[in-house]
Design a protein around this motif. Structure first.
Motif, PDB file in Angstrom:
ATOM      1  N   LYS A 133       6.822  66.241  19.206  1.00 31.67           N
ATOM      2  CA  LYS A 133       6.572  64.889  18.671  1.00 31.67           C
ATOM      3  C   LYS A 133       6.628  63.800  19.726  1.00 31.67           C
ATOM      4  O   LYS A 133       5.773  62.932  19.758  1.00 31.67           O
ATOM      5  CB  LYS A 133       7.659  64.536  17.650  1.00 31.67           C
ATOM      6  CG  LYS A 133       7.371  64.824  16.238  1.00 31.67           C
ATOM      7  CD  LYS A 133       8.547  64.389  15.375  1.00 31.67           C
ATOM      8  CE  LYS A 133       9.861  64.628  16.030  1.00 31.67           C
ATOM      9  NZ  LYS A 133      10.871  63.623  15.874  1.00 31.67           N
ATOM     10  N   ALA A 188      15.463  57.306  18.931  1.00 32.86           N
ATOM     11  CA  ALA A 188      16.209  56.591  19.969  1.00 32.86           C
ATOM     12  C   ALA A 188      17.186  55.608  19.340  1.00 32.86           C
ATOM     13  O   ALA A 188      18.286  55.390  19.856  1.00 32.86           O
ATOM     14  CB  ALA A 188      15.248  55.863  20.911  1.00 32.86           C
ATOM     15  N   ARG A 220      19.608  60.942  26.033  1.00 26.97           N
ATOM     16  CA  ARG A 220      18.860  62.209  25.905  1.00 26.97           C
ATOM     17  C   ARG A 220      19.747  63.440  26.005  1.00 26.97           C
ATOM     18  O   ARG A 220      19.243  64.556  25.988  1.00 26.97           O
ATOM     19  CB  ARG A 220      17.765  62.303  26.980  1.00 26.97           C
ATOM     20  CG  ARG A 220      16.652  61.308  26.807  1.00 26.97           C
ATOM     21  CD  ARG A 220      15.816  61.526  25.557  1.00 26.97           C
ATOM     22  NE  ARG A 220      15.232  60.272  25.102  1.00 26.97           N
ATOM     23  CZ  ARG A 220      14.902  60.000  23.853  1.00 26.97           C
ATOM     24  NH1 ARG A 220      15.072  60.893  22.900  1.00 26.97           N
ATOM     25  NH2 ARG A 220      14.403  58.834  23.531  1.00 26.97           N
ATOM     26  N   GLY A 268      22.357  63.563  21.034  1.00 24.57           N
ATOM     27  CA  GLY A 268      21.462  63.971  19.941  1.00 24.57           C
ATOM     28  C   GLY A 268      22.256  64.481  18.745  1.00 24.57           C
ATOM     29  O   GLY A 268      21.946  64.175  17.590  1.00 24.57           O
ATOM     30  N   ALA A 307      23.939  61.583  17.141  1.00 28.96           N
ATOM     31  CA  ALA A 307      22.924  60.790  16.420  1.00 28.96           C
ATOM     32  C   ALA A 307      22.686  61.395  15.047  1.00 28.96           C
ATOM     33  O   ALA A 307      22.599  60.688  14.044  1.00 28.96           O
ATOM     34  CB  ALA A 307      21.618  60.756  17.215  1.00 28.96           C
ATOM     35  N   SER A 308      22.613  62.725  14.986  1.00 26.80           N
ATOM     36  CA  SER A 308      22.321  63.343  13.686  1.00 26.80           C
ATOM     37  C   SER A 308      23.517  63.215  12.746  1.00 26.80           C
ATOM     38  O   SER A 308      23.356  63.253  11.526  1.00 26.80           O
ATOM     39  CB  SER A 308      21.814  64.774  13.865  1.00 26.80           C
ATOM     40  OG  SER A 308      22.794  65.727  13.663  1.00 26.80           O
ATOM     41  N   GLY A 328       9.486  60.185  14.100  1.00 28.57           N
ATOM     42  CA  GLY A 328      10.829  60.319  13.527  1.00 28.57           C
ATOM     43  C   GLY A 328      10.996  61.482  12.577  1.00 28.57           C
ATOM     44  O   GLY A 328      10.411  62.555  12.763  1.00 28.57           O
ATOM     45  N   ARG A 329      11.830  61.269  11.578  1.00 22.27           N
ATOM     46  CA  ARG A 329      12.094  62.289  10.559  1.00 22.27           C
ATOM     47  C   ARG A 329      11.650  61.807   9.175  1.00 22.27           C
ATOM     48  O   ARG A 329      11.303  62.603   8.312  1.00 22.27           O
ATOM     49  CB  ARG A 329      13.603  62.599  10.469  1.00 22.27           C
ATOM     50  CG  ARG A 329      14.252  63.053  11.753  1.00 22.27           C
ATOM     51  CD  ARG A 329      13.803  64.458  12.103  1.00 22.27           C
ATOM     52  NE  ARG A 329      14.573  65.027  13.215  1.00 22.27           N
ATOM     53  CZ  ARG A 329      14.503  64.649  14.478  1.00 22.27           C
ATOM     54  NH1 ARG A 329      13.686  63.677  14.817  1.00 22.27           N
ATOM     55  NH2 ARG A 329      15.223  65.242  15.418  1.00 22.27           N
ATOM     56  N   ASP A 330      11.702  60.476   8.985  1.00 22.21           N
ATOM     57  CA  ASP A 330      11.425  59.898   7.659  1.00 22.21           C
ATOM     58  C   ASP A 330      10.416  58.767   7.747  1.00 22.21           C
ATOM     59  O   ASP A 330      10.425  57.853   6.938  1.00 22.21           O
ATOM     60  CB  ASP A 330      12.734  59.362   7.058  1.00 22.21           C
ATOM     61  CG  ASP A 330      13.332  58.244   7.908  1.00 22.21           C
ATOM     62  OD1 ASP A 330      12.975  58.129   9.095  1.00 22.21           O
ATOM     63  OD2 ASP A 330      14.161  57.475   7.379  1.00 22.21           O
ATOM     64  N   MET A 331       9.549  58.819   8.774  1.00 20.59           N
ATOM     65  CA  MET A 331       8.567  57.740   8.949  1.00 20.59           C
ATOM     66  C   MET A 331       7.585  57.706   7.778  1.00 20.59           C
ATOM     67  O   MET A 331       7.283  56.648   7.232  1.00 20.59           O
ATOM     68  CB  MET A 331       7.798  57.921  10.279  1.00 20.59           C
ATOM     69  CG  MET A 331       8.667  57.884  11.521  1.00 20.59           C
ATOM     70  SD  MET A 331       9.437  56.278  11.807  1.00 20.59           S
ATOM     71  CE  MET A 331      11.039  56.541  11.139  1.00 20.59           C
ATOM     72  N   ASP A 380      19.799  67.879   9.251  1.00 17.38           N
ATOM     73  CA  ASP A 380      18.729  66.913   9.004  1.00 17.38           C
ATOM     74  C   ASP A 380      17.969  67.217   7.704  1.00 17.38           C
ATOM     75  O   ASP A 380      17.543  66.308   6.997  1.00 17.38           O
ATOM     76  CB  ASP A 380      17.730  66.894  10.179  1.00 17.38           C
ATOM     77  CG  ASP A 380      18.292  66.216  11.426  1.00 17.38           C
ATOM     78  OD1 ASP A 380      19.393  65.635  11.339  1.00 17.38           O
ATOM     79  OD2 ASP A 380      17.638  66.275  12.484  1.00 17.38           O
TER      80      ASP A 380
END
Ligand code: C5P
Length: 226
Positions: free
Chosen positions: A19, A39, A95, A100, A103-104, A133-136, A188
């Motif tokens: 992605k 991010a 990164r 990460g 963040a999750s 993203g995940r939910d765009m 996620d």
């Protein structure tokens, strides 16, 4: 989407599906803006750590998310956008695998997601936006005319991440990476707040076994830009 709004192409999917690279190439090709929503979750986790806020302290995490001082600066083709937090370059810091993973953890909290929602929608500006993203496609831009869900097998995603880290001189174990990817996918996909899943009207593209160029061709075709 209201008539006056700029068009949006949403690209959702799990980490390592390609992605990040694909959305960067697509945005550059179209001359559109790019939103790297992951991010923002990574920055929330990093800012919390630096401010000594616990990842369990939801009210404080909401404040951290709401008051993020972020700037994305363009870089030459092929390089990730430079990310500044309160004027400090944190491109590499956000990164790491730990960032990460953290963040999750903060991304599970609905109030944290709410605190970042408008900031994400503000990226929708002419001539257009590519949103990663995940939910765009499901939550942030539900009216986007083009929605893509990019996926790849967990094994392939672990292999890609392994090569990336090895090239960067980081010593990692591929089995540990695969396990981390599985744990993050699980978190996620199974959370109550905006779980990772394709929007009903998304076009699903499986990048397993494909080169980045081959994926880009398919994504451009799906976006009607071939
Ligand atoms: O895409 P990236 O790996 O940078 O995202 C880091 C984490 O942020 C993801 O594992 C996910 O939990 C969260 N995230 C999210 N919604 C988004 C983007 C990222 O929940 N739109």
């Amino acid at each position: 989407m209201a008539e006056s709004k700029a068009p949006v192409i949403t690209v959702d999917g799990p980490g390592g599906s390609g992605k990040g690279t694909i959305t960067q190439m697509l945005a550059r090709r179209l001359g559109w803006h790019l939103l790297d929503s992951g991010a923002l979750y990574r920055l929330t986790a990093l800012a919390a750590e630096r401010q000594g806020v616990s990842l369990e302290d939801e009210p404080s995490l909401v404040n951290v998310a709401a008051s993020l001082d972020v700037a994305f600066e363009p870089t030459p083709p092929g390089e990730p956008a430079k990310v500044l937090m309160a004027g400090v370059d944190v491109t590499a810091d956000i990164r790491t695998e730990t960032c990460g993973d953290n963040a999750s953890k903060v991304a599970v909290m609905q109030p944290v997601r709410d605190a970042l929602l408008q900031r994400q929608r503000d990226f929708q500006k002419p001539p257009g936006l590519v949103a990663d993203g995940r939910d765009m496609g499901t939550v942030v831009f539900p009216d986007a005319p083009v929605k893509i869900f990019l996926t790849a097998s967990a094994e392939e995603r672990a292999q890609r991440r392994y090569s990336q880290l090895k090239d960067a001189g980081v010593d990692v174990n591929i089995d540990a990476l695969l396990e981390e990817i599985r744990v993050r996918d699980e978190r996620d996909m199974n959370r109550a707040a905006a779980p990772l899943k394709p929007a009903d009207d998304a076009q699903v593209i499986d990048s397993t076994g494909l080169s980045i160029e081959e994926v880009l061709v398919r994504v451009m075709a799906a976006a009607g830009q071939a």
